[in-house]
Design an enzyme around this catalytic site. Structure first.
Site, mmCIF file in Angstrom:
data_model
loop_
_atom_site.group_PDB
_atom_site.id
_atom_site.type_symbol
_atom_site.label_atom_id
_atom_site.label_comp_id
_atom_site.label_asym_id
_atom_site.label_seq_id
_atom_site.Cartn_x
_atom_site.Cartn_y
_atom_site.Cartn_z
ATOM 1 N N GLN A 258 7.703 -11.468 -52.172
ATOM 2 C CA GLN A 258 7.115 -12.779 -51.852
ATOM 3 C C GLN A 258 5.659 -12.837 -52.272
ATOM 4 O OE1 GLN A 258 9.178 -15.434 -51.077
ATOM 5 N NE2 GLN A 258 10.418 -13.694 -51.673
ATOM 6 N N HIS A 261 4.694 -14.342 -55.693
ATOM 7 C CA HIS A 261 4.811 -15.781 -55.968
ATOM 8 C C HIS A 261 3.458 -16.425 -56.231
ATOM 9 C CE1 HIS A 261 8.893 -17.113 -55.799
ATOM 10 N NE2 HIS A 261 9.129 -16.344 -54.756
ATOM 11 N N GLU A 325 8.898 -18.358 -43.058
ATOM 12 C CA GLU A 325 9.876 -18.963 -43.977
ATOM 13 C C GLU A 325 11.087 -18.026 -44.102
ATOM 14 O OE1 GLU A 325 8.659 -18.965 -48.051
ATOM 15 O OE2 GLU A 325 10.272 -20.310 -48.662
ATOM 16 N N HIS A 326 10.797 -16.736 -44.363
ATOM 17 C CA HIS A 326 11.864 -15.721 -44.454
ATOM 18 C C HIS A 326 11.621 -14.649 -43.405
ATOM 19 C CE1 HIS A 326 11.084 -17.040 -48.694
ATOM 20 N NE2 HIS A 326 12.364 -17.329 -48.595
ATOM 21 N N ASP A 359 17.049 -15.865 -52.565
ATOM 22 C CA ASP A 359 16.239 -16.632 -53.524
ATOM 23 C C ASP A 359 17.081 -17.088 -54.708
ATOM 24 O OD1 ASP A 359 13.858 -16.639 -52.237
ATOM 25 O OD2 ASP A 359 12.921 -15.050 -53.418
ATOM 26 N N HIS A 418 18.981 -60.851 -25.194
ATOM 27 C CA HIS A 418 19.892 -59.699 -25.266
ATOM 28 C C HIS A 418 21.073 -59.923 -24.305
ATOM 29 C CE1 HIS A 418 16.514 -57.736 -27.215
ATOM 30 N NE2 HIS A 418 17.227 -56.633 -27.419
HETATM 31 N N1 LIG Z 1 8.796 -22.734 -49.674
HETATM 32 C C1 LIG Z 1 9.705 -22.681 -50.633
HETATM 33 O O1 LIG Z 1 10.870 -22.964 -50.398
HETATM 34 C C2 LIG Z 1 9.302 -22.242 -52.017
HETATM 35 C C3 LIG Z 1 10.287 -22.057 -53.017
HETATM 36 C C4 LIG Z 1 9.872 -21.718 -54.302
HETATM 37 C C5 LIG Z 1 8.509 -21.614 -54.585
HETATM 38 N N2 LIG Z 1 7.591 -21.803 -53.586
HETATM 39 C C6 LIG Z 1 6.155 -21.798 -53.851
HETATM 40 O O2 LIG Z 1 5.934 -22.789 -54.837
HETATM 41 C C7 LIG Z 1 4.692 -22.541 -55.422
HETATM 42 C C8 LIG Z 1 4.763 -22.839 -56.916
HETATM 43 O O3 LIG Z 1 3.432 -22.995 -57.343
HETATM 44 P P1 LIG Z 1 3.002 -23.074 -58.866
HETATM 45 O O4 LIG Z 1 1.525 -23.283 -58.882
HETATM 46 O O5 LIG Z 1 3.552 -21.905 -59.569
HETATM 47 O O6 LIG Z 1 3.765 -24.322 -59.454
HETATM 48 P P2 LIG Z 1 3.763 -25.864 -59.094
HETATM 49 O O7 LIG Z 1 4.740 -26.465 -60.045
HETATM 50 O O8 LIG Z 1 3.967 -26.085 -57.654
HETATM 51 O O9 LIG Z 1 2.327 -26.408 -59.445
HETATM 52 C C9 LIG Z 1 1.847 -26.486 -60.756
HETATM 53 C C10 LIG Z 1 1.067 -27.765 -60.912
HETATM 54 O O10 LIG Z 1 -0.037 -27.794 -59.993
HETATM 55 C C11 LIG Z 1 -1.024 -28.653 -60.520
HETATM 56 N N3 LIG Z 1 -2.345 -28.031 -60.392
HETATM 57 C C12 LIG Z 1 -2.688 -26.769 -60.739
HETATM 58 N N4 LIG Z 1 -4.012 -26.585 -60.523
HETATM 59 C C13 LIG Z 1 -4.496 -27.749 -60.046
HETATM 60 C C14 LIG Z 1 -5.788 -28.180 -59.615
HETATM 61 N N5 LIG Z 1 -6.832 -27.372 -59.636
HETATM 62 N N6 LIG Z 1 -5.932 -29.442 -59.172
HETATM 63 C C15 LIG Z 1 -4.873 -30.283 -59.121
HETATM 64 N N7 LIG Z 1 -3.616 -29.923 -59.512
HETATM 65 C C16 LIG Z 1 -3.438 -28.675 -59.952
HETATM 66 C C17 LIG Z 1 -0.721 -28.868 -61.976
HETATM 67 O O11 LIG Z 1 -0.347 -30.201 -62.167
HETATM 68 C C18 LIG Z 1 0.463 -27.959 -62.269
HETATM 69 O O12 LIG Z 1 1.385 -28.563 -63.149
HETATM 70 C C19 LIG Z 1 4.311 -21.118 -55.085
HETATM 71 O O13 LIG Z 1 3.265 -21.164 -54.123
HETATM 72 C C20 LIG Z 1 5.575 -20.561 -54.456
HETATM 73 O O14 LIG Z 1 5.270 -19.601 -53.481
HETATM 74 C C21 LIG Z 1 7.968 -22.138 -52.338
HETATM 75 N N1 LIG Z 2 11.048 -17.161 -52.566
HETATM 76 C C1 LIG Z 2 10.928 -18.532 -52.979
HETATM 77 C C2 LIG Z 2 10.901 -19.386 -51.738
HETATM 78 O O1 LIG Z 2 9.801 -19.142 -50.977
HETATM 79 C C3 LIG Z 2 12.064 -18.989 -53.885
HETATM 80 C C4 LIG Z 2 12.165 -18.306 -55.204
HETATM 81 C C5 LIG Z 2 12.478 -18.857 -56.412
HETATM 82 N N2 LIG Z 2 12.517 -17.853 -57.312
HETATM 83 C C6 LIG Z 2 12.265 -16.753 -56.708
HETATM 84 N N3 LIG Z 2 12.021 -17.014 -55.432
HETATM 85 ZN ZN LIG Z 3 11.014 -15.692 -54.102
#
Ligand SMILES: NC(=O)c1ccc[n+]([C@@H]2O[C@H](COP(=O)([O-])OP(=O)(O)OC[C@H]3O[C@@H](n4cnc5c(N)ncnc54)[C@H](O)[C@@H]3O)[C@@H](O)[C@H]2O)c1
Ligand SMILES: N[C@H](CO)Cc1c[nH]c[nH+]1
Ligand SMILES: [Zn+2]
Length: 430
Positions: A258, A261, A325-326, A359, A418
């Site tokens: 995790q 990520h 979350e997990h 996942d 009513h």
């Molecule tokens: N809770 C869940 O179920 C779950 C599942 C999968 C992933 N996640 C989380 O999702 C997240 C994915 O994040 P990511 O960043 O890789 O992708 P993302 O697609 O969520 O975000 C990317 C976008 O963020 C925007 N961005 C980046 N920097 C910016 C800034 N300074 N100002 C404004 N906008 C900005 C841009 O438009 C970019 O395209 C991770 O934190 C991961 O842990 C959570």
């Molecule tokens: N762990 C993420 C949810 O918090 C989901 C994910 C996508 N790919 C790998 N992991």
């Molecule tokens: Zn994951």
């Protein structure tokens, strides 16, 4: 990673410890509000400008169409297709079991009540693609949307550097029979789906995880537009509850899974054994070194900690306050403690159940509540894509039976109209 002893923490310490570093982030709120306003005002033009600013891509078109999707999908390796197909089948099988049909009930003589399920018509799926592109998230959202029978499915994902999507996203789009994938990421994607633009349809509900910008945008639009959201699903987190039967190498691997990520992810180790904490941290130092995303994981681990507890029950007390979350129960004795779980998004039982299985491919959904929202939200499921509408039918006998009760209750609330709606029926025999 700092270790706390649960017995020396007071409730104020615990409340501070379980706060996520993403909570109440005003700077992010301001940025996101500006983005939402720009999308509301300038539509597609703003989406293209934000793609240039945040994704460094000058987009000729805002979406990839069906022909392009097919071409990209064809380019992926056969073994990846097979793995995606396996995950697809397992996720589909698990979500199919969530179809429910409720019985009609005669609540009193002549009065029948029941609920029927209808799909939400227009849904928007956000597939993260910033630091890692997540085709698995596309499966997790698209499969229940298709099973539910949603009529229109809008898909947004950040553009890659070549101004397109990768082949894996395309293959999932093809499997789900998706017409277009919009090359829009971040808060601007959420705003586009909540308010609509020239090319993106306004949807009824937005689904999907994302970074702090995406999550903040979802939180804002749910109160400023009439578009609902699935839940706040932000930076990933895990809490591993381990006793002396845990395997330190497995615990370390799960914490790192995790952590990789994002720098804002959090991995918490709660253990009944100082020996397990020390051994898992030693393992973690070894395992992190060979990870391609080791800088990201190291930052997340710097924002993580361990808690020493006297037994699994005490560990579960802490876990329920943290509401992860997990939750991984790294123990041969997991059966003894599952009944005590109150707050968690998804639970992984025993030493051989890695969180990564959920996942990707075991079948459960990986779109889950973070930041302690597991106290009140469930993860995405088939239910998230449907509404339950209540129905009732009252017969001649039923209105005679129930009518006087309604008349009295309307009377005490001073709502004469009513009452009359019943009285006119009682006095007219059909
Ligand atoms: N809770 C869940 O179920 C779950 C599942 C999968 C992933 N996640 C989380 O999702 C997240 C994915 O994040 P990511 O960043 O890789 O992708 P993302 O697609 O969520 O975000 C990317 C976008 O963020 C925007 N961005 C980046 N920097 C910016 C800034 N300074 N100002 C404004 N906008 C900005 C841009 O438009 C970019 O395209 C991770 O934190 C991961 O842990 C959570
Ligand atoms: N762990 C993420 C949810 O918090 C989901 C994910 C996508 N790919 C790998 N992991
Ligand atoms: Zn994951």
């Amino acid at each position: 990673m700092k270790t706390y002893n649960y017995s020396s923490l007071n409730s104020e310490d615990i409340n501070k410890l379980v706060l996520r570093n993403t909570d109440s982030n005003n700077a992010i709120r301001e940025t996101v509000e500006t983005i939402i306003d720009a999308v509301k005002k300038d539509g597609d033009k703003a989406l293209k400008a934000f793609a240039l600013k945040f994704d460094q891509v000058d987009l000729p078109a805002l979406f990839i169409n069906k022909e392009e999707i097919a071409k990209l999908a064809n380019s992926i390796e056969p073994e990846v297709k097979k793995a995606i197909d396996t995950a697809y089948q397992n996720i589909r099988k698990f979500h199919e079991t969530q179809k429910s049909r409720e019985e009609k009930t005669e609540t009193t003589i002549g009065v029948t009540c029941w609920r029927e399920t209808r799909a939400i018509e227009k849904v928007g799926l956000y597939i993260p693609g910033g630091s890692a592109v997540l085709p698995s998230t596309f499966l997790m959202l698209g499969i229940p949307a298709r099973i539910a029978g949603c009529k229109e499915i809008i898909v947004c994902s950040p553009p890659q550097k070549n101004g397109s999507i990768n082949g894996y996203i395309a293959y999932v789009a093809q499997r789900l029979d998706i017409e277009k994938v919009y090359l829009v990421g971040g808060a601007q994607a959420v705003a586009a789906m909540a308010y609509g633009t020239e090319s993106i349809t306004k949807v009824d509900k937005i689904f999907g995880p994302g970074n702090q910008f995406v999550t903040m945008a979802k939180t804002i639009v749910q109160s400023t537009s009439n578009t609902a959201i699935d839940m706040p699903a932000g930076p990933s987190e895990v809490l591993v509850l381990a006793d002396e039967t845990a395997i330190p190498a497995f615990v370390a691997a799960d914490l790192l899974a995790q952590a990789e990520h994002g720098a804002d992810s959090q991995s918490i180790l709660v253990s009944t054994s100082q020996h397990i904490i020390d051994a898992a941290l030693k393992e973690l130092e070894k395992q992190i070194d060979v990870l391609p995303r080791k800088e990201i994981a190291a930052k997340a681990m710097a924002n993580s900690y361990a808690v020493l507890v006297k037994d699994l029950k005490e560990g579960m007390l802490f876990s329920n306050i943290y509401a992860p979350e997990h939750l991984i129960l790294a123990s041969e004795n997991w059966q003894s403690i599952t009944a005590d779980i109150v707050n968690a998004g998804s639970v992984f039982l025993g030493n051989l159940t890695p969180e990564s299985a959920g996942d990707y491919a075991s079948g459960t959904n990986h779109t889950l509540p973070t930041s302690a929202y597991a106290k009140s939200y469930s993860g995405v499921s088939l239910d998230s894509f449907v509404k339950k509408i209540t129905f009732q039918h009252i017969s001649q006998e039923g209105i005679q039976n129930l009518g006087p009760t309604v008349e009295i209750l309307a009377e005490i609330e001073g709502l004469q109209a009513h009452k009359n709606a019943v009285t006119v029926r009682l006095s007219t025999k059909n």
